[in-house]
Enzyme design. Structure first.
Site, PDB file in Angstrom:
ATOM      1  N   LYS A 154      18.779 -10.815   4.912  1.00 50.06           N
ATOM      2  CA  LYS A 154      18.005 -11.839   5.607  1.00 50.06           C
ATOM      3  C   LYS A 154      18.466 -13.202   5.123  1.00 50.06           C
ATOM      4  CE  LYS A 154      13.183 -12.816   6.871  1.00 50.06           C
ATOM      5  NZ  LYS A 154      11.778 -12.345   6.693  1.00 50.06           N
TER       6      LYS A 154
ATOM      7  N   GLU B 264      10.875  -4.193   9.711  1.00 52.21           N
ATOM      8  CA  GLU B 264      11.013  -4.853   8.413  1.00 52.21           C
ATOM      9  C   GLU B 264       9.984  -4.286   7.432  1.00 52.21           C
ATOM     10  OE1 GLU B 264      11.207  -9.452   6.732  1.00 52.21           O
ATOM     11  OE2 GLU B 264       9.914  -9.003   8.448  1.00 52.21           O
TER      12      GLU B 264
ATOM     13  N   CYS C 177      13.474 -10.584  11.240  1.00 51.59           N
ATOM     14  CA  CYS C 177      12.251 -11.344  11.477  1.00 51.59           C
ATOM     15  C   CYS C 177      12.480 -12.853  11.618  1.00 51.59           C
ATOM     16  CB  CYS C 177      11.245 -11.028  10.370  1.00 51.59           C
ATOM     17  SG  CYS C 177       9.539 -11.511  10.774  1.00 51.59           S
TER      18      CYS C 177
END
Length: 510
Positions: free
Chosen positions: A339, A264, A373
């Site tokens: 995300k 990321e 993440c």
């Protein structure tokens, strides 16, 4: 006989075994005609020797399984036992068949209790897998039914056997060996008075079956993944970052990797090229390079013949900023995953917004999902991915401290176990003092598997040295996922209580 005195030998039946087989069949099937003729057995052994399996004890035949090949479309539909008998009492065997048909399994009464039937069934399953056949079919007698025929219909009897309210010497055994009842057949064997002519059509599906197709169209089942544990460092230009990216892609490609995974915000050092007093402007400055990174990494995917997951980068769209990862296929296609869950830091300092779509992508090396993440810390996404038959979940992450890293790691391991898939995490390491909010990093990249006998004892397939720039490889067997989902010590996906809870997803953005 005491078990320590047994000397069991599993082998294929031979024509010379007929005298012993005749005695055994006459003893077992005295109520339905006894042994088959010798010519029938010899023809069966001659036509399909691998399908005729027996167990002997000190030279004495004590258990036998007889099998033929058939076409699934024909014998997965209602039929009778006579449909398997040709003229002169020869048994139907189709060498071009795509399934096995279990004609019979019988055990010497004095050797019941040693689970010899299970051994024969397992041997049959291995034969089915090794021949890449679709299924094992069988017409199963229900010899206990005559005791209950005045109380229950055949369908009710089968249901009660399935619930273990009633024991049936054949059906109970077949159900315990992972066979499923697909239908009830009438007049299957009319002379079978105990079953009153009824039989169950049973099926065991070979989950590893691969339909015949062109070799060029066959998807890989042995997949090699390469991940980059990226060192954060000062860069003076986009070209310098891309040069480092290409170095790693080249290296991973040399080792025949199917995937290259980056962390990321791996290109965040480029924010050091602008004024960082205003963090929202700095992240938008970085977003100005995203299209170039996407295009050039897509070109690398094609030229190095490797699928690249681009870590993640900020994307500016309609004056809104998203955290996006690209899946650059080696055939030139590009997929995008934004995300979904945004951390308080991203929302507060960079004003990043969450995406509203989540997908599982088809690749030439399995079905892949990308969770950036924080996304891996929410089990709902993993459950959605599992419902779409995901093989590998890719997790590019960035964490500054060890406790932040451990949140990602522990949740990733949980997703691998509960969704019976592989999960790969990779992050950045090192210090970046001249870039606000990215001055320290902590990472140990890892590959996690389901936790069962087919996988490493700790369910960790590979991991890097913490806080050291390096690449990591892991070979993944996608066939093992099929096995653990269907025949594992536990079967999390199959055992979910969807009758009391479910995950609902929006089909369109809010």
């Amino acid at each position: 006989m005491a078990h320590e005195e047994l000397h069991l030998n599993l082998r294929n039946l031979e024509a010379d075994d007929y005298p012993q087989l005749q005695v055994l069949m006459d003893r077992i099937y005295d109520d339905i005609g006894g042994a088959w003729p010798e010519d029938t057995i010899k023809q069966l052994v001659s036509q399909f020797p691998d399908g005729q399996i027996c167990i002997e004890e000190s030279g004495e035949l004590i258990a036998v399984a007889l099998t033929v090949c058939v076409k699934y479309e024909r014998f997965s539909n209602p039929h009778t036992y006579d449909d398997l008998i040709l003229r002169n009492e020869k048994l139907w065997h189709n060498p071009e068949g795509d399934s096995l048909y279990g004609l019979d399994v019988f055990i010497h009464p004095e050797y019941r209790g040693y689970r010899l039937g299970r051994r024969l069934y397992e041997a049959r399953k291995e034969l089915c897998r090794s021949m890449n056949l679709r299924a094992i079919l069988a017409g199963g007698r229900i010899p206990g039914y005559f005791k209950y025929s005045d109380q229950y219909s055949p369908e009710e009897y089968i249901q009660r056997v399935d619930r273990k309210d009633i024991y049936d010497p054949i059906l109970t055994f077949q159900l315990s060996n992972d066979f499923q009842v697909t239908r009830l057949m009438h007049k299957y064997l009319p002379e079978d008075e105990k079953s009153q002519g009824y039989a169950t059509l049973l099926e065991w599906r070979n989950i590893l079956y691969t339909p015949p197709s062109s070799l060029l169209n066959v998807k890989k089942t042995q997949v090699r993944l390469g991940a980059v544990q990226w060192q954060m460092r000062e860069f003076t230009s986009v070209e310098e970052v891309l040069e480092q990216v290409e170095y790693f892609v080249d290296a991973l490609s040399d080792y025949k990797s199917d995937f290259a995974l980056f962390p990321e915000f791996f290109n965040a050092p480029l924010m050091g090229l602008t004024d960082q007093v205003d963090q929202t402007r700095a992240i938008r400055f970085l977003a100005g390079f995203t299209e170039q990174f996407r295009n050039e990494m897509s070109e690398m995917a094609v030229s190095y013949n490797i699928n690249i997951i681009t870590g993640s980068m900020p994307l500016l769209e309609n004056d809104r900023v998203y955290n996006v990862s690209y899946l650059c296929h080696r055939d030139g296609r590009v997929d995008e995953q934004r995300k979904v869950h945004i951390t308080p830091h991203e929302r507060r300092d960079w004003v990043i917004e969450g995406g509203d779509q989540f997908e599982v992508f088809d690749t030439d090396a399995g079905r892949v999902a990308i969770m950036i993440c924080y996304d891996i810390e929410f089990p709902e996404l993993g459950r959605i991915a599992a419902s779409e038959e995901v093989d590998i979940i890719m997790v590019p992450f960035w964490t500054d401290t060890k406790n932040g890293y451990l949140r990602v790691r522990h949740c990733a391991q949980a997703r691998a176990i509960e969704n019976e898939c592989y999960v790969v995490i990779t992050g950045s390491v090192g210090n970046l003092p001249k870039v606000e909010n990215l001055d320290v990093q902590y990472a140990q990249s890892s590959v996690f598997s389901p936790s069962d006998f087919a996988f490493p004892h700790d369910a960790v397939m590979a991991e890097t040295t913490p806080n050291t720039e390096m690449i990591m490889f892991s070979d993944m067997d996608l066939e093992k996922l099929k096995l653990v989902r269907n025949e594992g010590s536990v079967t999390n996906l199959k055992d979910r209580r969807t009758d009391i809870y479910e995950i609902n997803t929006r089909t369109e953005p809010k």
